[in-house]
Design an enzyme around this catalytic site. Sequence first.
Site, PDB file in Angstrom:
ATOM      1  N   ARG A 116      19.127 -45.355  -3.161  1.00  0.00           N
ATOM      2  CA  ARG A 116      20.165 -44.757  -3.997  1.00  0.00           C
ATOM      3  C   ARG A 116      20.751 -45.768  -4.977  1.00  0.00           C
ATOM      4  NH1 ARG A 116      23.127 -41.067   0.679  1.00  0.00           N
ATOM      5  NH2 ARG A 116      21.729 -39.275   0.482  1.00  0.00           N
ATOM      6  N   LYS A 175      17.168 -23.277  12.473  1.00  0.00           N
ATOM      7  CA  LYS A 175      17.967 -22.056  12.607  1.00  0.00           C
ATOM      8  C   LYS A 175      18.029 -21.246  11.316  1.00  0.00           C
ATOM      9  CE  LYS A 175      21.049 -23.880  16.218  1.00  0.00           C
ATOM     10  NZ  LYS A 175      22.465 -24.133  16.594  1.00  0.00           N
ATOM     11  N   GLY A 215      16.682 -33.940   3.751  1.00  0.00           N
ATOM     12  CA  GLY A 215      16.330 -35.182   4.432  1.00  0.00           C
ATOM     13  C   GLY A 215      15.016 -35.131   5.187  1.00  0.00           C
ATOM     14  N   GLY A 229      22.896 -31.113   0.615  1.00  0.00           N
ATOM     15  CA  GLY A 229      23.726 -29.918   0.493  1.00  0.00           C
ATOM     16  C   GLY A 229      23.746 -29.363  -0.915  1.00  0.00           C
TER      17      GLY A 229
END
Length: 392
Positions: free
Chosen positions: A37, A195, A348, A371
Amino acid sequence: MEFRRLVDQELKDRRVFIRADLNVPLDDTGAISDDTRIRASVAGIQHCLRAGAAVMVTSHLGRPKEGELRPQDSLAPVAHRLGELLGREARLVRDWVDGNFTVNPGQVVVLENCRCNPGEKANDEGLARRMAQLCDVYVNDAFGTAHRAEATTEAMARFAPVACAGPLLCAELDALGKAVTAPRRPLVAIVAGSKVSTKLTILESLAQKVDQLIVGGGIANTFLLAQGVEIGASLAEPALVEEARSIMAAMRERGAAVPLPRDVVVATELSPAALARTVAVGAVGADDRILDFGPQTMAELGTMIAAAGTIVWNGPIGVFEHEAFAGGTRALAAAIAASGAFSIAGGGDTLAAIAKFGITERVGYISTGGGAFLEFLEGRELPAVAALRARA
């Protein structure tokens, strides 16, 4: 998408404030274990320095408590590494909100962990106004936090004299726009994970846009359950079977599809020593756990991917960390790498799979946001981007 870009701004002798994403992992000794990063943020900083600007850079790091700067929350190792990459000093500044520091044109300073400032996470306007007074040009170059409305990501963009997007943020928005807003067809999306509940809104949104929606992992098990398939002891969410049926119905109504596996790799336990077996979907035993897709399924999905015009990938097909259950994700990665489609990948686990199977250079664009990437796929407007668009 309308927003100002850093490359179009006059920067000579201007004070430039860059909100970067320098939230790098640190090892037990406090040393940086992966500087990706930081290296990715260098281009925007160098552009400003070459243009003769006085540059301020800040970021969050870890999960600090507001009003408290613990040693493990300090950007000190980040500032040191950034200075090495830039070939010049990147001085670390504490207690910077009120401007009690100097930075001259051609210099760069790193402003200590912004999430230590009281009011940062609450998007406090008073804090944002004080920080906006520090600069002539505000730059958001942190796509990974674009889905969060915080003082340095959203409110500050509203109050700075000029607010624009840095090269990393521009690249993300351009790539995502190309993949989702105006894709070349067929548009194939791969959404996998443990999920359905964590990705239900993404699945529902993509069901209205994509031509094929490939589901994997525990999500695929729930979809199999929705079709009346016995899945043994596999991870699934029976309470969301109706939602899965609704998504499949929505796809059928559009002439699109949710292709489900014909064969799967199962075991009675998840461990490196587990005995893996490939069976037809209808032959899963009561004690079996579905942990990957089988070769017949992957061959069919590979044909679908080869014909795609655009591919969006989020999540591995199986438990690829264990070699016995890595075949599906390996085949998926190979198919995407060989495809002539524009591909974009994020998340990720997805990035870990890309690195493991060595296809980094063969993916069209790899998103740095987790996100933010998912919320963009859902069709949500990211608060930080909305603030830049409003200023445009």
